[in-house]
Scaffold this motif. Sequence first.
Motif, PDB file in Angstrom:
ATOM      1  N   GLY A 198     -23.963  -7.438 -14.984  1.00  0.00           N
ATOM      2  CA  GLY A 198     -24.801  -8.456 -14.363  1.00  0.00           C
ATOM      3  C   GLY A 198     -25.687  -9.169 -15.372  1.00  0.00           C
ATOM      4  N   ARG A 199     -26.086  -8.440 -16.427  1.00  0.00           N
ATOM      5  CA  ARG A 199     -26.934  -9.064 -17.446  1.00  0.00           C
ATOM      6  C   ARG A 199     -26.139  -9.954 -18.394  1.00  0.00           C
ATOM      7  NH1 ARG A 199     -29.517  -3.908 -17.028  1.00  0.00           N
ATOM      8  NH2 ARG A 199     -28.197  -3.059 -18.677  1.00  0.00           N
ATOM      9  N   VAL A 200     -24.860  -9.628 -18.614  1.00  0.00           N
ATOM     10  CA  VAL A 200     -24.064 -10.407 -19.561  1.00  0.00           C
ATOM     11  C   VAL A 200     -23.252 -11.503 -18.872  1.00  0.00           C
ATOM     12  CG1 VAL A 200     -23.887  -8.424 -21.089  1.00  0.00           C
ATOM     13  CG2 VAL A 200     -22.040  -8.888 -19.465  1.00  0.00           C
ATOM     14  N   ALA A 201     -23.318 -11.581 -17.552  1.00  0.00           N
ATOM     15  CA  ALA A 201     -22.497 -12.561 -16.828  1.00  0.00           C
ATOM     16  C   ALA A 201     -22.837 -13.991 -17.211  1.00  0.00           C
ATOM     17  CB  ALA A 201     -22.656 -12.363 -15.321  1.00  0.00           C
ATOM     18  N   THR A 202     -24.089 -14.239 -17.541  1.00  0.00           N
ATOM     19  CA  THR A 202     -24.502 -15.600 -17.886  1.00  0.00           C
ATOM     20  C   THR A 202     -24.691 -15.785 -19.390  1.00  0.00           C
ATOM     21  OG1 THR A 202     -26.804 -14.951 -17.451  1.00  0.00           O
ATOM     22  CG2 THR A 202     -25.593 -15.994 -15.653  1.00  0.00           C
ATOM     23  N   GLN A 203     -24.143 -14.866 -20.182  1.00  0.00           N
ATOM     24  CA  GLN A 203     -24.215 -15.012 -21.626  1.00  0.00           C
ATOM     25  C   GLN A 203     -23.153 -16.001 -22.115  1.00  0.00           C
ATOM     26  OE1 GLN A 203     -26.708 -13.627 -23.476  1.00  0.00           O
ATOM     27  NE2 GLN A 203     -27.486 -12.975 -21.478  1.00  0.00           N
ATOM     28  N   LEU A 204     -23.343 -16.493 -23.325  1.00  0.00           N
ATOM     29  CA  LEU A 204     -22.464 -17.530 -23.858  1.00  0.00           C
ATOM     30  C   LEU A 204     -21.032 -17.050 -24.006  1.00  0.00           C
ATOM     31  CD1 LEU A 204     -22.384 -20.418 -24.915  1.00  0.00           C
ATOM     32  CD2 LEU A 204     -22.914 -19.536 -27.199  1.00  0.00           C
ATOM     33  N   ALA A 205     -20.833 -15.766 -24.325  1.00  0.00           N
ATOM     34  CA  ALA A 205     -19.479 -15.246 -24.497  1.00  0.00           C
ATOM     35  C   ALA A 205     -18.668 -15.358 -23.211  1.00  0.00           C
ATOM     36  CB  ALA A 205     -19.538 -13.792 -24.964  1.00  0.00           C
ATOM     37  N   VAL A 206     -19.308 -15.154 -22.074  1.00  0.00           N
ATOM     38  CA  VAL A 206     -18.614 -15.246 -20.792  1.00  0.00           C
ATOM     39  C   VAL A 206     -18.510 -16.698 -20.339  1.00  0.00           C
ATOM     40  CG1 VAL A 206     -18.681 -14.547 -18.371  1.00  0.00           C
ATOM     41  CG2 VAL A 206     -19.357 -12.935 -20.152  1.00  0.00           C
ATOM     42  N   LEU A 207     -19.599 -17.437 -20.469  1.00  0.00           N
ATOM     43  CA  LEU A 207     -19.580 -18.825 -20.006  1.00  0.00           C
ATOM     44  C   LEU A 207     -18.667 -19.706 -20.849  1.00  0.00           C
ATOM     45  CD1 LEU A 207     -23.361 -19.401 -19.221  1.00  0.00           C
ATOM     46  CD2 LEU A 207     -21.544 -18.609 -17.702  1.00  0.00           C
ATOM     47  N   GLY A 208     -18.450 -19.330 -22.114  1.00  0.00           N
ATOM     48  CA  GLY A 208     -17.541 -20.106 -22.950  1.00  0.00           C
ATOM     49  C   GLY A 208     -16.128 -20.095 -22.412  1.00  0.00           C
ATOM     50  N   ASP A 209     -15.699 -18.961 -21.837  1.00  0.00           N
ATOM     51  CA  ASP A 209     -14.377 -18.904 -21.207  1.00  0.00           C
ATOM     52  C   ASP A 209     -14.387 -19.538 -19.823  1.00  0.00           C
ATOM     53  OD1 ASP A 209     -13.460 -17.584 -23.440  1.00  0.00           O
ATOM     54  OD2 ASP A 209     -13.637 -15.588 -22.551  1.00  0.00           O
ATOM     55  N   ALA A 210     -15.514 -19.385 -19.117  1.00  0.00           N
ATOM     56  CA  ALA A 210     -15.568 -19.888 -17.746  1.00  0.00           C
ATOM     57  C   ALA A 210     -15.551 -21.407 -17.691  1.00  0.00           C
ATOM     58  CB  ALA A 210     -16.819 -19.363 -17.053  1.00  0.00           C
ATOM     59  N   GLN A 211     -16.033 -22.069 -18.732  1.00  0.00           N
ATOM     60  CA  GLN A 211     -16.080 -23.536 -18.690  1.00  0.00           C
ATOM     61  C   GLN A 211     -14.689 -24.155 -18.616  1.00  0.00           C
ATOM     62  OE1 GLN A 211     -17.559 -25.424 -22.229  1.00  0.00           O
ATOM     63  NE2 GLN A 211     -16.452 -24.072 -23.621  1.00  0.00           N
ATOM     64  N   VAL A 212     -13.704 -23.458 -19.139  1.00  0.00           N
ATOM     65  CA  VAL A 212     -12.336 -23.982 -19.105  1.00  0.00           C
ATOM     66  C   VAL A 212     -11.830 -24.030 -17.663  1.00  0.00           C
ATOM     67  CG1 VAL A 212      -9.984 -23.653 -19.911  1.00  0.00           C
ATOM     68  CG2 VAL A 212     -11.913 -23.098 -21.416  1.00  0.00           C
ATOM     69  N   SER A 245     -16.914 -15.381 -12.500  1.00  0.00           N
ATOM     70  CA  SER A 245     -16.434 -14.052 -12.091  1.00  0.00           C
ATOM     71  C   SER A 245     -15.126 -13.705 -12.780  1.00  0.00           C
ATOM     72  CB  SER A 245     -16.262 -14.013 -10.570  1.00  0.00           C
ATOM     73  OG  SER A 245     -17.505 -14.166  -9.917  1.00  0.00           O
ATOM     74  N   ARG A 246     -14.250 -14.655 -12.887  1.00  0.00           N
ATOM     75  CA  ARG A 246     -12.956 -14.430 -13.552  1.00  0.00           C
ATOM     76  C   ARG A 246     -13.153 -14.118 -15.028  1.00  0.00           C
ATOM     77  NH1 ARG A 246      -8.040 -18.924 -13.882  1.00  0.00           N
ATOM     78  NH2 ARG A 246      -6.587 -17.676 -15.159  1.00  0.00           N
ATOM     79  N   ALA A 247     -14.019 -14.888 -15.689  1.00  0.00           N
ATOM     80  CA  ALA A 247     -14.273 -14.624 -17.109  1.00  0.00           C
ATOM     81  C   ALA A 247     -14.940 -13.269 -17.314  1.00  0.00           C
ATOM     82  CB  ALA A 247     -15.151 -15.732 -17.691  1.00  0.00           C
ATOM     83  N   LEU A 248     -15.816 -12.879 -16.401  1.00  0.00           N
ATOM     84  CA  LEU A 248     -16.499 -11.591 -16.526  1.00  0.00           C
ATOM     85  C   LEU A 248     -15.524 -10.432 -16.366  1.00  0.00           C
ATOM     86  CD1 LEU A 248     -19.228 -10.182 -16.843  1.00  0.00           C
ATOM     87  CD2 LEU A 248     -19.470 -10.267 -14.340  1.00  0.00           C
ATOM     88  N   THR A 249     -14.600 -10.524 -15.416  1.00  0.00           N
ATOM     89  CA  THR A 249     -13.623  -9.444 -15.235  1.00  0.00           C
ATOM     90  C   THR A 249     -12.683  -9.335 -16.441  1.00  0.00           C
ATOM     91  OG1 THR A 249     -12.212 -10.987 -14.001  1.00  0.00           O
ATOM     92  CG2 THR A 249     -13.699  -9.590 -12.736  1.00  0.00           C
ATOM     93  N   ARG A 250     -12.361 -10.448 -17.065  1.00  0.00           N
ATOM     94  CA  ARG A 250     -11.500 -10.400 -18.242  1.00  0.00           C
ATOM     95  C   ARG A 250     -12.215  -9.748 -19.411  1.00  0.00           C
ATOM     96  NH1 ARG A 250      -7.876 -15.531 -19.657  1.00  0.00           N
ATOM     97  NH2 ARG A 250      -7.330 -13.963 -21.225  1.00  0.00           N
ATOM     98  N   HIS A 251     -13.505 -10.037 -19.586  1.00  0.00           N
ATOM     99  CA  HIS A 251     -14.255  -9.384 -20.653  1.00  0.00           C
ATOM    100  C   HIS A 251     -14.383  -7.890 -20.379  1.00  0.00           C
ATOM    101  CE1 HIS A 251     -15.825 -12.538 -23.411  1.00  0.00           C
ATOM    102  NE2 HIS A 251     -15.548 -13.339 -22.380  1.00  0.00           N
ATOM    103  N   ALA A 252     -14.546  -7.520 -19.114  1.00  0.00           N
ATOM    104  CA  ALA A 252     -14.639  -6.098 -18.783  1.00  0.00           C
ATOM    105  C   ALA A 252     -13.325  -5.369 -19.033  1.00  0.00           C
ATOM    106  CB  ALA A 252     -15.059  -5.936 -17.323  1.00  0.00           C
ATOM    107  N   SER A 253     -12.201  -6.046 -18.778  1.00  0.00           N
ATOM    108  CA  SER A 253     -10.903  -5.402 -19.018  1.00  0.00           C
ATOM    109  C   SER A 253     -10.626  -5.193 -20.501  1.00  0.00           C
ATOM    110  CB  SER A 253      -9.790  -6.236 -18.387  1.00  0.00           C
ATOM    111  OG  SER A 253      -9.701  -7.517 -19.019  1.00  0.00           O
TER     112      SER A 253
END
Length: 217
Positions: A75-89, A133-141
């Motif tokens: 929940g803390r890393v969901a809005t970090q740049l590493a996750v949002l960089g993938d989500a923007q696509v 949410s999709r980008a976060l699950t991919r980072h978790a995997s």
Amino acid sequence: MNENPTSPRRRAALRRAKALPAWSLVAAGALAGATLGGGYGAGRTPTYTATSYVVAVPTAKSDPASALGFAQAYGRVATQLAVLGDAQVWAGVPVATLQNSVHAATSPDAPMVAVTATSARPDLAADMANAVSRALTRHASDVQGSTHVELQQFARATEPAAPSSASAGVTALVGASAGGLLGGLLLLVRPRRRRPEPARAASVPGPAVAAEAHGQL
């Protein structure tokens, strides 16, 4: 020395303010606040909110307590740049838009992460929430081998049917309350009308005092 030309006007304004009924300032403030609040609510762009949910599931080498702890971390890393960089696509918007429009929340009792997005377009709000949410699950995997916790999508965000922002009626009520409160405060500081003092009767000397005075003459 010349008199201030505005002083008669000021005195007249004070007399008019004193003559107004006590409730008139409160009513006028409430009416003005309702007008301004209703106009603001009718003129601003409505905002739509959509929320997607992901859940942390422990693997055979983990336990529910670990899943709950990693859900807090995700929940803390969901809005970090590493996750949002993938989500923007997938969302089709810049990272800056995601940073301003998306936030995540967790529960202390359930291993779940809620990803909420707001936008002036209902479809874009749902797309941004699902993309993060999709980008976060991919980072978790990618780190599941070390965390032994899998992040799965629990519920996709759907396009909201109604705006989440306050309607014109609600903003009018808020404005009326604020205006009435301001009118009440002005009523407290308004100069009060002075009551006329009763006229004192002229003092008439009594018979004894008059006789004494006559004797002294």
